[in-house]
Design a protein around this motif. Structure first.
Motif, PDB file in Angstrom:
ATOM      1  N   HIS A  11       0.812  -1.215   0.000  1.00 23.03           N
ATOM      2  CA  HIS A  11       0.000   0.000   0.000  1.00 23.03           C
ATOM      3  C   HIS A  11       0.847   1.267   0.000  1.00 23.03           C
ATOM      4  CE1 HIS A  11      -3.010  -2.953   1.317  1.00 23.03           C
ATOM      5  NE2 HIS A  11      -3.859  -2.144   0.728  1.00 23.03           N
ATOM      6  N   ILE A  12       2.093   1.160  -0.442  1.00 25.82           N
ATOM      7  CA  ILE A  12       2.982   2.320  -0.509  1.00 25.82           C
ATOM      8  C   ILE A  12       3.539   2.402  -1.924  1.00 25.82           C
ATOM      9  CG2 ILE A  12       5.141   3.324   0.323  1.00 25.82           C
ATOM     10  CD1 ILE A  12       4.664   1.823   2.944  1.00 25.82           C
ATOM     11  N   THR A  13       3.382   3.554  -2.548  1.00 19.32           N
ATOM     12  CA  THR A  13       3.937   3.733  -3.883  1.00 19.32           C
ATOM     13  C   THR A  13       4.590   5.099  -3.998  1.00 19.32           C
ATOM     14  OG1 THR A  13       1.886   4.627  -4.775  1.00 19.32           O
ATOM     15  CG2 THR A  13       2.210   2.255  -5.000  1.00 19.32           C
ATOM     16  N   ALA A  14       5.588   5.171  -4.840  1.00 19.68           N
ATOM     17  CA  ALA A  14       6.200   6.447  -5.218  1.00 19.68           C
ATOM     18  C   ALA A  14       6.354   6.392  -6.730  1.00 19.68           C
ATOM     19  CB  ALA A  14       7.540   6.646  -4.541  1.00 19.68           C
ATOM     20  N   THR A  15       5.747   7.311  -7.418  1.00 23.56           N
ATOM     21  CA  THR A  15       5.729   7.296  -8.873  1.00 23.56           C
ATOM     22  C   THR A  15       6.439   8.521  -9.414  1.00 23.56           C
ATOM     23  OG1 THR A  15       3.584   6.212  -8.749  1.00 23.56           O
ATOM     24  CG2 THR A  15       4.226   7.081 -10.877  1.00 23.56           C
ATOM     25  N   ASN A  16       7.391   8.305 -10.281  1.00 21.14           N
ATOM     26  CA  ASN A  16       8.115   9.401 -10.904  1.00 21.14           C
ATOM     27  C   ASN A  16       7.353   9.836 -12.151  1.00 21.14           C
ATOM     28  OD1 ASN A  16       9.932  11.218 -11.807  1.00 21.14           O
ATOM     29  ND2 ASN A  16      11.636   9.805 -12.047  1.00 21.14           N
ATOM     30  N   ILE A  17       6.837  11.068 -12.124  1.00 23.31           N
ATOM     31  CA  ILE A  17       6.074  11.614 -13.252  1.00 23.31           C
ATOM     32  C   ILE A  17       6.796  12.868 -13.725  1.00 23.31           C
ATOM     33  CG2 ILE A  17       3.823  12.470 -13.996  1.00 23.31           C
ATOM     34  CD1 ILE A  17       2.641  11.054 -11.543  1.00 23.31           C
ATOM     35  N   ASN A  18       7.576  12.736 -14.769  1.00 20.75           N
ATOM     36  CA  ASN A  18       8.367  13.848 -15.309  1.00 20.75           C
ATOM     37  C   ASN A  18       9.206  14.500 -14.207  1.00 20.75           C
ATOM     38  OD1 ASN A  18       7.423  13.388 -17.906  1.00 20.75           O
ATOM     39  ND2 ASN A  18       5.653  14.686 -17.582  1.00 20.75           N
ATOM     40  N   PHE A  19       8.839  15.688 -13.789  1.00 22.01           N
ATOM     41  CA  PHE A  19       9.637  16.397 -12.792  1.00 22.01           C
ATOM     42  C   PHE A  19       9.102  16.259 -11.375  1.00 22.01           C
ATOM     43  CE2 PHE A  19      10.474  18.748 -16.747  1.00 22.01           C
ATOM     44  CZ  PHE A  19      11.849  18.529 -16.813  1.00 22.01           C
ATOM     45  N   ALA A  20       8.088  15.455 -11.182  1.00 21.84           N
ATOM     46  CA  ALA A  20       7.487  15.307  -9.859  1.00 21.84           C
ATOM     47  C   ALA A  20       7.451  13.831  -9.460  1.00 21.84           C
ATOM     48  CB  ALA A  20       6.063  15.872  -9.857  1.00 21.84           C
ATOM     49  N   VAL A  21       7.522  13.609  -8.182  1.00 24.25           N
ATOM     50  CA  VAL A  21       7.368  12.253  -7.650  1.00 24.25           C
ATOM     51  C   VAL A  21       6.165  12.262  -6.728  1.00 24.25           C
ATOM     52  CG1 VAL A  21       8.401  10.452  -6.229  1.00 24.25           C
ATOM     53  CG2 VAL A  21       9.846  11.778  -7.787  1.00 24.25           C
ATOM     54  N   GLN A  22       5.214  11.393  -7.003  1.00 28.52           N
ATOM     55  CA  GLN A  22       4.015  11.286  -6.176  1.00 28.52           C
ATOM     56  C   GLN A  22       4.218  10.181  -5.149  1.00 28.52           C
ATOM     57  OE1 GLN A  22       1.230  13.234  -6.483  1.00 28.52           O
ATOM     58  NE2 GLN A  22       2.285  14.361  -8.070  1.00 28.52           N
ATOM     59  N   GLN A  23       4.021  10.502  -3.880  1.00 24.61           N
ATOM     60  CA  GLN A  23       4.063   9.495  -2.826  1.00 24.61           C
ATOM     61  C   GLN A  23       2.630   9.210  -2.392  1.00 24.61           C
ATOM     62  OE1 GLN A  23       5.955  12.455  -2.031  1.00 24.61           O
ATOM     63  NE2 GLN A  23       7.882  11.683  -2.749  1.00 24.61           N
ATOM     64  N   VAL A  24       2.300   7.929  -2.294  1.00 23.64           N
ATOM     65  CA  VAL A  24       0.985   7.511  -1.833  1.00 23.64           C
ATOM     66  C   VAL A  24       1.210   6.476  -0.738  1.00 23.64           C
ATOM     67  CG1 VAL A  24      -1.231   6.482  -2.441  1.00 23.64           C
ATOM     68  CG2 VAL A  24      -0.005   7.884  -4.109  1.00 23.64           C
ATOM     69  N   ILE A  25       0.763   6.793   0.463  1.00 22.32           N
ATOM     70  CA  ILE A  25       0.922   5.895   1.597  1.00 22.32           C
ATOM     71  C   ILE A  25      -0.430   5.707   2.257  1.00 22.32           C
ATOM     72  CG2 ILE A  25       2.017   5.555   3.842  1.00 22.32           C
ATOM     73  CD1 ILE A  25       4.311   7.299   2.871  1.00 22.32           C
ATOM     74  N   HIS A  26      -0.811   4.450   2.436  1.00 22.21           N
ATOM     75  CA  HIS A  26      -2.048   4.123   3.151  1.00 22.21           C
ATOM     76  C   HIS A  26      -1.700   3.933   4.620  1.00 22.21           C
ATOM     77  CE1 HIS A  26      -3.446   3.368  -0.880  1.00 22.21           C
ATOM     78  NE2 HIS A  26      -4.671   3.145  -0.439  1.00 22.21           N
ATOM     79  N   MET A  27      -2.416   4.629   5.470  1.00 18.67           N
ATOM     80  CA  MET A  27      -2.240   4.497   6.915  1.00 18.67           C
ATOM     81  C   MET A  27      -3.499   3.842   7.472  1.00 18.67           C
ATOM     82  SD  MET A  27       0.726   5.916   7.538  1.00 18.67           S
ATOM     83  CE  MET A  27       0.762   6.315   9.271  1.00 18.67           C
TER      84      MET A  27
END
Length: 89
Positions: free
Chosen positions: A50-66
């Motif tokens: 349930h943890i992801t980090a996605t590199n999208i061009n110049f940004a990195v999206q972090q998604v964490i489920h708590m």
């Protein structure tokens, strides 16, 4: 569909989605700030799936489920069950 079937479906849906608070940000410092605030309230980190980090061009999206604290989960489920029972009357 009877009330128990509705409650069972609501419980299954809650286990898949409702029991989580999701941190979604592209600022790593903001992610740590939100993470620390939730941990202070009794939340725990979900497993690594349930943890992801996605590199999208110049940004990195972090998604964490708590995972919400068990007491809060019980209160939310009871509220859902009460609504189901209230609608059936």
């Amino acid at each position: 569909m009877n009330i128990q079937e509705l409650k069972d479906k609501a419980f299954a849906q809650y286990q898949r989605q409702g029991r989580y608070e999701v941190i979604y940000t592209n600022y790593i410092t903001d992610m740590f700030k939100q993470y620390d605030a939730l941990v202070a309230k009794g939340y725990t980190r979900a497993d690594d799936a349930h943890i992801t980090a996605t590199n999208i061009n110049f940004a990195v999206q972090q998604v964490i489920h708590m995972v919400k604290p068990e007491k809060l989960q019980a209160q939310e489920l009871q509220s859902i069950y009460d609504n189901i029972e209230g609608e059936s009357k």
